[in-house]
Design an enzyme around this catalytic site. Structure first.
Site, PDB file in Angstrom:
ATOM      1  N   ASP A  26       0.869  -1.179   0.000  1.00 50.36           N
ATOM      2  CA  ASP A  26       0.000   0.000   0.000  1.00 50.36           C
ATOM      3  C   ASP A  26       0.902   1.224   0.000  1.00 50.36           C
ATOM      4  O   ASP A  26       1.437   1.582   1.039  1.00 50.36           O
ATOM      5  CB  ASP A  26      -0.903  -0.071   1.234  1.00 50.36           C
ATOM      6  CG  ASP A  26      -1.681   1.195   1.498  1.00 50.36           C
ATOM      7  OD1 ASP A  26      -1.656   2.120   0.674  1.00 50.36           O
ATOM      8  OD2 ASP A  26      -2.319   1.271   2.565  1.00 50.36           O
TER       9      ASP A  26
ATOM     10  N   GLU B  63      -1.220  11.022   1.150  1.00 52.50           N
ATOM     11  CA  GLU B  63      -2.522  10.378   1.307  1.00 52.50           C
ATOM     12  C   GLU B  63      -2.688   9.729   2.670  1.00 52.50           C
ATOM     13  O   GLU B  63      -3.759   9.767   3.272  1.00 52.50           O
ATOM     14  CB  GLU B  63      -2.736   9.339   0.193  1.00 52.50           C
ATOM     15  CG  GLU B  63      -4.155   8.780   0.120  1.00 52.50           C
ATOM     16  CD  GLU B  63      -4.380   7.525   0.966  1.00 52.50           C
ATOM     17  OE1 GLU B  63      -5.547   7.125   1.135  1.00 52.50           O
ATOM     18  OE2 GLU B  63      -3.386   6.948   1.486  1.00 52.50           O
ATOM     19  N   GLU B  64      -1.601   9.127   3.183  1.00 54.45           N
ATOM     20  CA  GLU B  64      -1.704   8.389   4.455  1.00 54.45           C
ATOM     21  C   GLU B  64      -1.874   9.307   5.661  1.00 54.45           C
ATOM     22  O   GLU B  64      -2.221   8.859   6.741  1.00 54.45           O
ATOM     23  CB  GLU B  64      -0.463   7.498   4.655  1.00 54.45           C
ATOM     24  CG  GLU B  64      -0.295   6.387   3.638  1.00 54.45           C
ATOM     25  CD  GLU B  64      -1.300   5.251   3.812  1.00 54.45           C
ATOM     26  OE1 GLU B  64      -2.169   5.329   4.690  1.00 54.45           O
ATOM     27  OE2 GLU B  64      -1.220   4.284   3.031  1.00 54.45           O
TER      28      GLU B  64
ATOM     29  N   ASP C 160      -5.421   2.004  -5.562  1.00 50.56           N
ATOM     30  CA  ASP C 160      -4.859   1.891  -4.208  1.00 50.56           C
ATOM     31  C   ASP C 160      -5.208   0.502  -3.672  1.00 50.56           C
ATOM     32  O   ASP C 160      -5.931  -0.262  -4.314  1.00 50.56           O
ATOM     33  CB  ASP C 160      -5.471   3.007  -3.349  1.00 50.56           C
ATOM     34  CG  ASP C 160      -4.715   3.301  -2.064  1.00 50.56           C
ATOM     35  OD1 ASP C 160      -3.792   2.556  -1.705  1.00 50.56           O
ATOM     36  OD2 ASP C 160      -5.079   4.296  -1.409  1.00 50.56           O
TER      37      ASP C 160
ATOM     38  N   HIS D  25      -0.834  -2.131   6.784  1.00 51.43           N
ATOM     39  CA  HIS D  25       0.035  -1.176   7.498  1.00 51.43           C
ATOM     40  C   HIS D  25       0.991  -1.873   8.464  1.00 51.43           C
ATOM     41  O   HIS D  25       1.258  -1.386   9.559  1.00 51.43           O
ATOM     42  CB  HIS D  25      -0.800  -0.101   8.211  1.00 51.43           C
ATOM     43  CG  HIS D  25      -1.447   0.878   7.265  1.00 51.43           C
ATOM     44  ND1 HIS D  25      -2.167   1.973   7.683  1.00 51.43           N
ATOM     45  CD2 HIS D  25      -1.476   0.924   5.900  1.00 51.43           C
ATOM     46  CE1 HIS D  25      -2.602   2.644   6.623  1.00 51.43           C
ATOM     47  NE2 HIS D  25      -2.217   2.027   5.545  1.00 51.43           N
TER      48      HIS D  25
END
Lengths: 305, 305, 305
Positions: free
Chosen positions: A149, A175-176, A202, A280
């Site tokens: 990701d 973006e994160e 994504d 993540h």
């Protein structure tokens, strides 16, 4: 045959939100090497005026594909404290890497959601970014690594470039960690070659309704909700395509689509991407079959949309 | 005499956020039928370029009135799970309706804030929108139904159109689920016929300071706070008008006014609307006297502002 | 020699978010008096078109300095209830002041985070703004008062004006309560004299990594994160300057920088300001040495950036 070397090399580059300079340069170099093999040569927009973002304009677009270049990570606070950037999983003893002006850093994460620390023997400069140590694993079924990701979203977007005739392909930052590049990217797009549709390339989540090997995910909603009329059109096309896909309906999560929704432009948007397990973490895991469906679905939609 | 049939027919249409197409068509048809009786014939902006929103431009406006067309509801997730759209009350056994490709759906809500389910015997397509079954009740004092928030705001805005000379009247989408149409609507307005003021024609809450039958509510704040100078002007005009009104001061809640506040335009805004009991349930209840004050107050302000 | 009288007079003016009219007038008068002593005479933008904000354009800017004019406070709800504006500390028995149409108000705060009340003998008009009673204290080391956040940021920005050649200096509203003026200010700036950089002249927090007397704070992050490349440039310049400074790395908090980050313009931003103890109380406390570093650092950066 997909450009695996490009992916593996890109997976080794750190790019925690706000520090996307290196990965942006790497992607730009790759674009310049590969573009001679593309059916249409795009106009390329990059450089300080766009901070670290890159935009490719193929032909006369009505659709833009967005892939974010940043990853989650950690920032060194005071003493040996860490604070998250984006939403990384807090895993005791996981290995983190980075560098400050004194040199390379490799250390372990200590603590939990209440307080995170590193165990590096010397002090680390305030504000230094750390992220998960990379460990790429691939077999016949899965790829597993940190930063899938959204390295896979970038990978897909660049595979797509080979056959694109009319489309924007856009590499975004931040973006994160709440976003912030999409507003100026959208303004530039709408003033340069306006679009009606945005697709978000994504990676999403394995959940009790989304499974490995069942195809690319078309997201009906995360925290935010695309317009039904556009979703229906995408899903109808996906059904006609014969390419495997699954439908996601989640209450949480977000993507660059959020900033399309809240932009001052009437642009429809939809998130389309392979699902991953161990989100993540350094062990993000994606089915190669789902990645293949993702690339195929984007190729199909870019012709039909 | 208010156009009750229009209201009753509109209350029967489902329009959960993101799926406002049907109610938008219904409102547009009504506008086209009724506009011949209006003092000024407005320019009408609608269609795909505006997604499902509608804008009416009367004369040379300095003020815009906004009424949102969407309602709260639920979306079918996996198996028999539901997730909320906007903030509906979770009421066990309440009846929900909708339709998917297999036909009409009527079922009961099960569960609580921890997990919501439906009891429909067959599976329902992922992503199907459900909302409260409609049951309209009206007597000499009250109207009670689902979706009064914000069918009454739309109703008021259209009653207002009869005598408008200079004003934008705008029907927005997505308000219940974080917004997203206001930014492009505001951009279009400011580039087409710019305004200084925005009034939000919407329904608010009965609280310990706001009561039935005491008049339309002028909101001094919800989560967000309009500029004092503009509020003072509105309240002074309201006092001169002789029309019953009450002042609201709340710490929570929001409206399309939020997106005016955060827009890139210096536009003052104020929420003005009747209060309801049983918010976001099938039993929303509004005093007819307060609805009458709401219509009168808008008519007065549109002449004086 | 700094203009202490201007600061002391400004500290006496109330300007809770949404009601910045008085302080805005005071600042504008001061600008008009002082501008004859400035090296460059700026263009001044103010008035209803800008709500209560003020913009000064010196020469041909590439950088803008922002200082917010509003403060935290309270609003009177129903009966003797209060609700916060921004995030004031809830301190039982603290003295609050304000005025409504019946006259001046001075009362005590009662209650806690669960419910806040005032003890004023008569009722106070709904929507009345109250804020901490002012008590200015200064010795050779510290200044202590209510509203140092952000009177000191305004003070610094105006000291800076004396020597500015090319820069925007901008006084914003609503910062303490979610913002809302920055979007239209940024739009005006980018359409009038566009910039690449934004510096936020505001007051931050004493924490376990930020101490009194150790210099102005350059913030590497709060809840949001500036771009690393720009931070590196600022920190390098700060090191060359020889002016004392400290680096902040926090997980929470925000500033007008947030709205630069999310604006539709590729503008880098950084928060630079002295730290204070007793944040959002009547006893905000700032080291005079840190304030001096703040003024010097802005003067230095405005020449070098």
């Amino acid at each position: 045959m997909p450009n695996w070397n490009f992916l593996f090399d890109m997976l080794k580059i750190q790019s925690v939100s706000g520090d996307e300079e290196s990965v942006s340069k790497f992607i730009l170099e790759s674009i310049n090497q590969r573009k001679k093999n593309w059916i249409v040569t795009p106009e390329i927009y990059s450089g300080e005026k766009f901070h670290d973002c890159i935009l490719l304009k193929f032909g006369n677009p009505t659709t833009a594909v967005f892939a974010h270049m940043d990853t989650i990570g950690f920032m060194v606070r005071y003493d040996n404290q860490l604070i998250p950037i984006g939403g990384p999983e807090i895993i005791p003893d996981v290995k983190l890497t980075g560098r400050d002006k004194f040199g390379e850093i490799r250390c372990s994460l200590l603590g939990d959601e209440e307080g995170i620390f590193h165990d590096f023997p010397r002090g680390i400069e305030r504000g230094t970014r750390l992220s998960f140590e990379q460990n790429i694993r691939m077999d016949s079924e899965f790829i597993q690594a940190a930063y899938l990701d959204n390295r896979l979203g970038i990978f897909t977007a660049l595979e797509l470039c080979e056959t694109l005739e009319n489309c924007w392909v856009v590499f975004s930052t931040y973006e994160e960690h709440g976003g912030g590049s999409m507003p100026f990217l959208l303004k530039f797009i709408q003033e340069t070659g306006p679009v009606k549709n945005a697709l978000i390339s994504d990676i999403t989540w394995i959940t009790d309704g989304v499974h490995h090997h069942e195809g690319v995910v078309i997201s009906i909603r995360d925290k935010f909700i695309p317009r039904k009329k556009f979703l229906d059109r995408i899903i109808n096309l996906a059904q006609k395509s014969g390419i495997p896909f699954q439908l996601e309906v989640e209450a949480h999560g977000g993507s660059d689509g959020r900033e399309v929704q809240f932009s001052p432009y009437a642009i429809d948007w939809c998130f389309i991407g392979a699902p991953e397990d161990n989100v993540h973490t350094p062990d993000e895991k994606v089915s190669l079959k789902d990645l293949d469906s993702m690339i195929q679905m984007y190729q199909y939609l870019m012709k039909e949309l």
